[in-house]
Design a protein around this motif. Sequence first.
Motif, PDB file in Angstrom:
ATOM      1  N   THR A  88       0.827  -1.302   0.109  1.00 53.35           N
ATOM      2  CA  THR A  88       0.134   0.016   0.077  1.00 53.35           C
ATOM      3  C   THR A  88       0.838   1.348  -0.248  1.00 53.35           C
ATOM      4  OG1 THR A  88      -1.545  -1.188   1.036  1.00 53.35           O
ATOM      5  CG2 THR A  88      -1.973   1.033   1.224  1.00 53.35           C
ATOM      6  N   LEU A  89       1.976   1.328   0.772  1.00 58.65           N
ATOM      7  CA  LEU A  89       2.662   2.398   0.829  1.00 58.65           C
ATOM      8  C   LEU A  89       3.415   2.535  -0.434  1.00 58.65           C
ATOM      9  CD1 LEU A  89       4.267   2.003   4.486  1.00 58.65           C
ATOM     10  CD2 LEU A  89       2.972   3.883   3.728  1.00 58.65           C
ATOM     11  N   THR A  90       3.938   1.649  -1.071  1.00 58.49           N
ATOM     12  CA  THR A  90       4.471   1.648  -2.398  1.00 58.49           C
ATOM     13  C   THR A  90       3.529   2.306  -3.363  1.00 58.49           C
ATOM     14  OG1 THR A  90       5.642  -0.284  -1.761  1.00 58.49           O
ATOM     15  CG2 THR A  90       5.761   0.421  -4.255  1.00 58.49           C
ATOM     16  N   LEU A  91       2.241   1.877  -3.416  1.00 55.10           N
ATOM     17  CA  LEU A  91       1.337   2.228  -4.384  1.00 55.10           C
ATOM     18  C   LEU A  91       1.083   3.728  -3.947  1.00 55.10           C
ATOM     19  CD1 LEU A  91      -0.871  -0.602  -4.435  1.00 55.10           C
ATOM     20  CD2 LEU A  91       0.467   0.221  -6.278  1.00 55.10           C
ATOM     21  N   MET A  92       1.080   3.979  -2.724  1.00 49.96           N
ATOM     22  CA  MET A  92       0.831   5.411  -2.444  1.00 49.96           C
ATOM     23  C   MET A  92       1.853   6.448  -3.025  1.00 49.96           C
ATOM     24  SD  MET A  92      -0.626   5.410   1.359  1.00 49.96           S
ATOM     25  CE  MET A  92      -0.289   6.922   2.019  1.00 49.96           C
ATOM     26  N   LEU A  93       3.195   6.034  -2.874  1.00 47.03           N
ATOM     27  CA  LEU A  93       4.388   6.816  -3.304  1.00 47.03           C
ATOM     28  C   LEU A  93       4.313   6.997  -4.912  1.00 47.03           C
ATOM     29  CD1 LEU A  93       7.057   5.522  -0.850  1.00 47.03           C
ATOM     30  CD2 LEU A  93       6.045   7.834  -0.940  1.00 47.03           C
ATOM     31  N   VAL A  94       4.087   5.846  -5.358  1.00 49.06           N
ATOM     32  CA  VAL A  94       3.917   5.865  -6.816  1.00 49.06           C
ATOM     33  C   VAL A  94       2.824   6.871  -7.290  1.00 49.06           C
ATOM     34  CG1 VAL A  94       3.393   4.423  -8.870  1.00 49.06           C
ATOM     35  CG2 VAL A  94       4.765   3.506  -7.311  1.00 49.06           C
ATOM     36  N   GLY A  95       1.379   6.679  -6.643  1.00 49.33           N
ATOM     37  CA  GLY A  95       0.205   7.608  -6.876  1.00 49.33           C
ATOM     38  C   GLY A  95       0.577   9.133  -6.582  1.00 49.33           C
ATOM     39  N   CYS A  96       1.300   9.542  -5.634  1.00 46.06           N
ATOM     40  CA  CYS A  96       1.623  10.779  -5.338  1.00 46.06           C
ATOM     41  C   CYS A  96       2.650  11.168  -6.315  1.00 46.06           C
ATOM     42  CB  CYS A  96       2.153  11.002  -4.021  1.00 46.06           C
ATOM     43  SG  CYS A  96       0.809  10.793  -2.678  1.00 46.06           S
ATOM     44  N   ALA A  97       3.802  10.355  -6.626  1.00 47.73           N
ATOM     45  CA  ALA A  97       4.563  10.928  -7.664  1.00 47.73           C
ATOM     46  C   ALA A  97       4.089  11.171  -9.095  1.00 47.73           C
ATOM     47  CB  ALA A  97       5.859  10.046  -7.814  1.00 47.73           C
ATOM     48  N   SER A  98       3.073  10.393  -9.409  1.00 55.34           N
ATOM     49  CA  SER A  98       2.626  10.720 -10.752  1.00 55.34           C
ATOM     50  C   SER A  98       1.564  11.828 -10.790  1.00 55.34           C
ATOM     51  CB  SER A  98       1.716   9.365 -11.236  1.00 55.34           C
ATOM     52  OG  SER A  98       0.866   9.240 -10.434  1.00 55.34           O
ATOM     53  N   PHE A  99       0.841  12.051  -9.627  1.00 54.71           N
ATOM     54  CA  PHE A  99      -0.044  13.373  -9.585  1.00 54.71           C
ATOM     55  C   PHE A  99       0.694  14.445  -9.390  1.00 54.71           C
ATOM     56  CE2 PHE A  99      -3.746  10.787  -8.378  1.00 54.71           C
ATOM     57  CZ  PHE A  99      -4.295  11.056  -9.190  1.00 54.71           C
ATOM     58  N   ARG A 100       2.032  14.374  -8.718  1.00 56.48           N
ATOM     59  CA  ARG A 100       2.727  15.661  -8.574  1.00 56.48           C
ATOM     60  C   ARG A 100       3.113  16.091 -10.166  1.00 56.48           C
ATOM     61  NH1 ARG A 100       7.446  14.485  -5.081  1.00 56.48           N
ATOM     62  NH2 ARG A 100       5.678  14.237  -3.500  1.00 56.48           N
ATOM     63  N   LYS A 101       3.845  15.092 -10.936  1.00 60.74           N
ATOM     64  CA  LYS A 101       4.250  15.155 -12.250  1.00 60.74           C
ATOM     65  C   LYS A 101       3.053  15.940 -13.217  1.00 60.74           C
ATOM     66  CE  LYS A 101       7.561  12.832 -15.117  1.00 60.74           C
ATOM     67  NZ  LYS A 101       8.022  11.471 -15.465  1.00 60.74           N
ATOM     68  N   LYS A 102       2.083  15.115 -12.867  1.00 60.90           N
ATOM     69  CA  LYS A 102       0.838  15.856 -13.668  1.00 60.90           C
ATOM     70  C   LYS A 102       0.566  17.201 -13.366  1.00 60.90           C
ATOM     71  CE  LYS A 102      -3.144  13.348 -15.288  1.00 60.90           C
ATOM     72  NZ  LYS A 102      -4.305  12.259 -15.094  1.00 60.90           N
TER      73      LYS A 102
END
Lengths: 116, 158
Positions: free
Chosen positions: A14-28
Amino acid sequence: MDVKRWSILLLGLTLTLMLVGCASFRKKGETTRTEILAPSARMTQSPSPSEEPDFSTLSFLEMNNLYLQLLEEKQAAGGDTEKADDIYLKSLEASLAGESALADRYLQEAILLLGY
Amino acid sequence: MKNKRLYLIFSFALAVSLFSAALVAPQTAFAESGGGTGTLTADGDGLAGIRGNGTVTISGNGILWIRDHAGDAAITISGNGVRDALPGGWIRYSGFNGSATVSGSQITVALSGYSIHLNATGTGKFVLRGNGSYSVVKDGDVVLTGSWTEDAEVLSIP
């Protein structure tokens, strides 16, 4: 496998998915762009009337300046620019809609209508 | 055994909650940053066009177009230009050399030419093609800066 191991594994995932999700949204969300500006080409060089325009070598700014220059010349000579005006308006509307290819096609048509 | 099962269910529920929060939270923040009004300032040569709700002041040389979709626009023009009312609600000023201020709830303002200076406050979409620069300010912070582009990129205020 015992329950604790499963739980830790689940939380880790879950933590990994959260980090990936946050990173992609920040990039967007990153919309700030800074670019070095190219020197402004205010007006296109006056083309020879006998030359067929090679639009593929012209930037939007060069084509636009060419249109404005030809329009000014034709209006000064008392020529009819109505058709070219109509087509240029279509080019403008396409640009405002974000349709670059269509806008450029209309712009090229408008240039040709001015008797290039 | 029962405790172990409860522990597993609790962990699973916590994991799902955290994952959902991770997905939703950034979207909410993005939506909030897109609300309200902003101010666009742009300078350059080429085509500057904007549509939306607010007040637009534009100056330069070339051809100016104005369209009032809602019929509530206030338009002030200073300078030179030949005015034509066109089908579709467009007003065109050919040979324009001056400044225009347009306010309204659904307006489109565009200037094609050179030495274009655009200042727009409100909400809307804009396109800047050619050579130049722009910035968007919201609540005193610069939220967007960049250069005019070769292709027509539709950007938003704020």
